[in-house]
Design a protein around this motif. Sequence first.
Motif, PDB file in Angstrom:
ATOM      1  N   PHE A 160      28.856   1.193  13.902  1.00 35.03           N
ATOM      2  CA  PHE A 160      29.347   2.021  12.789  1.00 35.03           C
ATOM      3  C   PHE A 160      30.478   2.905  13.268  1.00 35.03           C
ATOM      4  CE2 PHE A 160      27.242   5.983  14.121  1.00 35.03           C
ATOM      5  CZ  PHE A 160      26.315   5.471  15.024  1.00 35.03           C
ATOM      6  N   PHE A 161      31.406   3.175  12.353  1.00 40.87           N
ATOM      7  CA  PHE A 161      32.461   4.148  12.654  1.00 40.87           C
ATOM      8  C   PHE A 161      32.882   4.866  11.390  1.00 40.87           C
ATOM      9  CE2 PHE A 161      34.717   0.026  12.257  1.00 40.87           C
ATOM     10  CZ  PHE A 161      35.736   0.314  11.353  1.00 40.87           C
ATOM     11  N   SER A 162      33.514   6.027  11.603  1.00 41.36           N
ATOM     12  CA  SER A 162      34.030   6.820  10.486  1.00 41.36           C
ATOM     13  C   SER A 162      35.529   6.616  10.413  1.00 41.36           C
ATOM     14  CB  SER A 162      33.769   8.315  10.725  1.00 41.36           C
ATOM     15  OG  SER A 162      32.399   8.558  10.806  1.00 41.36           O
ATOM     16  N   THR A 163      36.064   6.731   9.196  1.00 43.58           N
ATOM     17  CA  THR A 163      37.512   6.679   9.031  1.00 43.58           C
ATOM     18  C   THR A 163      37.956   7.927   8.289  1.00 43.58           C
ATOM     19  OG1 THR A 163      37.452   5.612   6.872  1.00 43.58           O
ATOM     20  CG2 THR A 163      37.453   4.158   8.788  1.00 43.58           C
ATOM     21  N   GLY A 164      39.119   8.414   8.618  1.00 44.02           N
ATOM     22  CA  GLY A 164      39.678   9.555   7.885  1.00 44.02           C
ATOM     23  C   GLY A 164      40.514  10.433   8.803  1.00 44.02           C
ATOM     24  N   ASP A 165      41.770  10.678   8.410  1.00 46.20           N
ATOM     25  CA  ASP A 165      42.665  11.500   9.222  1.00 46.20           C
ATOM     26  C   ASP A 165      42.256  12.969   9.217  1.00 46.20           C
ATOM     27  OD1 ASP A 165      44.262   9.486  10.120  1.00 46.20           O
ATOM     28  OD2 ASP A 165      45.738   9.659   8.500  1.00 46.20           O
ATOM     29  N   ALA A 215      16.846   0.254  14.322  1.00 50.59           N
ATOM     30  CA  ALA A 215      18.006  -0.569  14.712  1.00 50.59           C
ATOM     31  C   ALA A 215      18.638   0.004  15.972  1.00 50.59           C
ATOM     32  CB  ALA A 215      19.035  -0.590  13.584  1.00 50.59           C
ATOM     33  N   ASP A 216      19.399  -0.836  16.637  1.00 47.36           N
ATOM     34  CA  ASP A 216      20.154  -0.417  17.797  1.00 47.36           C
ATOM     35  C   ASP A 216      21.498   0.095  17.266  1.00 47.36           C
ATOM     36  OD1 ASP A 216      21.221  -0.190  20.276  1.00 47.36           O
ATOM     37  OD2 ASP A 216      21.124  -2.321  20.791  1.00 47.36           O
ATOM     38  N   ALA A 217      21.695   1.409  17.260  1.00 52.33           N
ATOM     39  CA  ALA A 217      22.869   2.017  16.622  1.00 52.33           C
ATOM     40  C   ALA A 217      24.016   2.112  17.629  1.00 52.33           C
ATOM     41  CB  ALA A 217      22.506   3.407  16.097  1.00 52.33           C
ATOM     42  N   ILE A 218      25.105   1.432  17.325  1.00 52.91           N
ATOM     43  CA  ILE A 218      26.246   1.398  18.247  1.00 52.91           C
ATOM     44  C   ILE A 218      27.382   2.222  17.639  1.00 52.91           C
ATOM     45  CG2 ILE A 218      27.833  -0.113  19.507  1.00 52.91           C
ATOM     46  CD1 ILE A 218      25.851  -2.450  18.863  1.00 52.91           C
ATOM     47  N   ASP A 219      27.630   3.382  18.225  1.00 56.98           N
ATOM     48  CA  ASP A 219      28.626   4.309  17.688  1.00 56.98           C
ATOM     49  C   ASP A 219      30.017   3.897  18.173  1.00 56.98           C
ATOM     50  OD1 ASP A 219      30.217   6.425  16.944  1.00 56.98           O
ATOM     51  OD2 ASP A 219      28.824   7.970  17.625  1.00 56.98           O
ATOM     52  N   MET A 220      30.860   3.485  17.229  1.00 55.38           N
ATOM     53  CA  MET A 220      32.213   3.029  17.590  1.00 55.38           C
ATOM     54  C   MET A 220      33.240   4.150  17.400  1.00 55.38           C
ATOM     55  SD  MET A 220      31.712  -0.409  18.109  1.00 55.38           S
ATOM     56  CE  MET A 220      33.347  -1.099  17.944  1.00 55.38           C
ATOM     57  N   GLY A 221      32.769   5.345  17.080  1.00 56.41           N
ATOM     58  CA  GLY A 221      33.670   6.489  17.073  1.00 56.41           C
ATOM     59  C   GLY A 221      34.333   6.758  15.733  1.00 56.41           C
ATOM     60  N   GLN A 234      32.318  -8.180  16.500  1.00 59.19           N
ATOM     61  CA  GLN A 234      31.965  -8.926  17.718  1.00 59.19           C
ATOM     62  C   GLN A 234      30.673  -8.401  18.322  1.00 59.19           C
ATOM     63  OE1 GLN A 234      33.077 -11.424  19.748  1.00 59.19           O
ATOM     64  NE2 GLN A 234      34.321 -12.025  17.987  1.00 59.19           N
ATOM     65  N   ALA A 235      30.561  -7.050  18.305  1.00 59.11           N
ATOM     66  CA  ALA A 235      29.487  -6.395  19.045  1.00 59.11           C
ATOM     67  C   ALA A 235      28.162  -6.406  18.303  1.00 59.11           C
ATOM     68  CB  ALA A 235      29.888  -4.950  19.338  1.00 59.11           C
ATOM     69  N   ALA A 236      28.197  -6.610  16.990  1.00 57.44           N
ATOM     70  CA  ALA A 236      27.001  -6.282  16.217  1.00 57.44           C
ATOM     71  C   ALA A 236      26.670  -7.309  15.144  1.00 57.44           C
ATOM     72  CB  ALA A 236      27.189  -4.911  15.578  1.00 57.44           C
ATOM     73  N   ASP A 237      25.437  -7.222  14.657  1.00 54.81           N
ATOM     74  CA  ASP A 237      25.006  -8.051  13.527  1.00 54.81           C
ATOM     75  C   ASP A 237      25.502  -7.460  12.217  1.00 54.81           C
ATOM     76  OD1 ASP A 237      23.080  -9.717  15.095  1.00 54.81           O
ATOM     77  OD2 ASP A 237      22.131  -7.768  15.393  1.00 54.81           O
ATOM     78  N   VAL A 238      25.646  -6.135  12.217  1.00 57.61           N
ATOM     79  CA  VAL A 238      26.018  -5.426  10.997  1.00 57.61           C
ATOM     80  C   VAL A 238      27.066  -4.383  11.354  1.00 57.61           C
ATOM     81  CG1 VAL A 238      25.162  -3.977   9.087  1.00 57.61           C
ATOM     82  CG2 VAL A 238      23.644  -5.676  10.125  1.00 57.61           C
ATOM     83  N   VAL A 239      28.056  -4.231  10.478  1.00 57.11           N
ATOM     84  CA  VAL A 239      29.067  -3.194  10.657  1.00 57.11           C
ATOM     85  C   VAL A 239      28.981  -2.244   9.469  1.00 57.11           C
ATOM     86  CG1 VAL A 239      31.536  -2.703  10.869  1.00 57.11           C
ATOM     87  CG2 VAL A 239      30.589  -4.793  11.882  1.00 57.11           C
ATOM     88  N   ILE A 240      28.923  -0.955   9.760  1.00 53.08           N
ATOM     89  CA  ILE A 240      28.900   0.048   8.690  1.00 53.08           C
ATOM     90  C   ILE A 240      30.064   0.998   8.919  1.00 53.08           C
ATOM     91  CG2 ILE A 240      27.613   1.978   7.682  1.00 53.08           C
ATOM     92  CD1 ILE A 240      25.033   0.599   8.457  1.00 53.08           C
ATOM     93  N   THR A 241      30.860   1.201   7.878  1.00 53.08           N
ATOM     94  CA  THR A 241      31.917   2.208   7.978  1.00 53.08           C
ATOM     95  C   THR A 241      31.641   3.260   6.916  1.00 53.08           C
ATOM     96  OG1 THR A 241      33.340   1.104   6.370  1.00 53.08           O
ATOM     97  CG2 THR A 241      33.620   0.479   8.672  1.00 53.08           C
ATOM     98  N   SER A 242      32.220   4.452   7.103  1.00 51.00           N
ATOM     99  CA  SER A 242      32.162   5.425   6.012  1.00 51.00           C
ATOM    100  C   SER A 242      33.565   5.928   5.755  1.00 51.00           C
ATOM    101  CB  SER A 242      31.198   6.562   6.336  1.00 51.00           C
ATOM    102  OG  SER A 242      31.788   7.473   7.213  1.00 51.00           O
TER     103      SER A 242
END
Length: 425
Positions: free
Chosen positions: A199-204, A235-241, A259-267
């Motif tokens: 998972f990662f966050s987006t926003g300037d 779940a195994d939570a992978i923080d992508m920053g 590539q790294a995960a089964d599921v990708v979550i963005t906010s």
Amino acid sequence: MSSETSKSVSAITADSDYDPNSMPVAKAREYIRAFLTPVTAVERLHLRAALGRVLAQQIRSSIDVPSHDNSAMDGYAVRFADLEANAESSLKVVGTSFAGKPFQDGVGPREAVRIMTGGVMPSGCDTVIMQERVRVADGRLQVPGGQQQGANVRYAGSDIKADQVVFEPGQVLRPAELGMIASLGIGEVPVYRRLRVAFFSTGDELVPVGGTLAAGQIYDSNRYTIFGMLTRLGADAIDMGLIRDDPAAIESALAQAAQAADVVITSGGVSVGEADFVKQLLAKLGDVLFWKIAMKPGRPLAYGKVGQAHFFGLPGNPVSAMVTFYQFVREALLVLMGVPHPRPLPTLKAICTSAIKKAPGRTEFQRGILEQGDDGHWTVRVTGDQSSGILSSMSQANCFIVLPDAEGNTPAGASVDVQLLEGLI
Ligand code: AMP
Ligand code: MG
């Protein structure tokens, strides 16, 4: 690739009632459900390490539990046939059966054995009389009339029978299941591997914790709520920053995450008015649909596949991100973890003590505080400001008040559906 994973998510758009701009909550759940392929890899874990994990194979008992007929009470084991129906009987106490230390000899006519809870029933005895019901003097037991044959006996196999299937694959292992598996003498279990969720966050405007806020900036809180919800779910939570609103940065983050995960979550970045490149990128890298869900909070939701990974684009508003996670992502992740029919969040009825304004045509998930009054009845009230940026509402709440699509305003004193936010055991 299985036929399941090769199905295109965008094929949904051909459905006659598909409307991305007004997607009912139930319909969105149904669409998502059609594309979920559970993990299949299995690992064997020691029983304690398997807490919260999902069982990957059937568990069958090789023994009766309990393994012997035994006493449910501290008392005296007797032969029911020795007892007078309506008068006192006098029996000779010939020994004791402790839990783990059985009485070894046979029991003859008009004899009884002192027995403790869990003690094996001596051969010949069929009934236990509670110690509170008898008198004992000089090694003799006086049993009043009116006893029941078989009373206070726990029979071999009364919990589980030998050869019985005890659990099916997909069972989540809670404390009770760990104990049951232990009661079968099994110390290691096959479970599905952990689901990897990046998972990662987006926003300037976002600053990671530890940084300093400039004018107009806020700290990135979604990565913490999402981390928490994923971890609670097992779940195994992978923080992508935290990723800038920059096409190249988002593209590489998405590719890496997929590539790294089964599921990708963005906010963030999926609502109308967001820089279009997020959608363009997702269109380029994956097969993703953008929905406006008929709900409040949490209208925008993106769902699809990026590479082989399932993708959920959550709204950026902190409350919306949590509500959409609980309403869509939670159940989907459970299915992916190997739970075929996840239980919905427990829902019950409570009297709402505050009036709630609502327009028909969307489902609302108001943050509520459910409490038990002095009269024992449960009531619920809203937490206050229900804006989607008020994260403290989620912290104060212990439930969602779910107001269905068709309903309008709710008057104070009405019965409402309440979804509990905490597990029960
Ligand atoms: P967006 O969905 O990107 O339009 O964001 C909607 C609102 O949520 C904006 O006010 C953002 O500043 C806020 N927001 C987005 N991402 C985060 C985050 N990771 N943590 C806290 N607030 C956020
Ligand atoms: Mg944004």
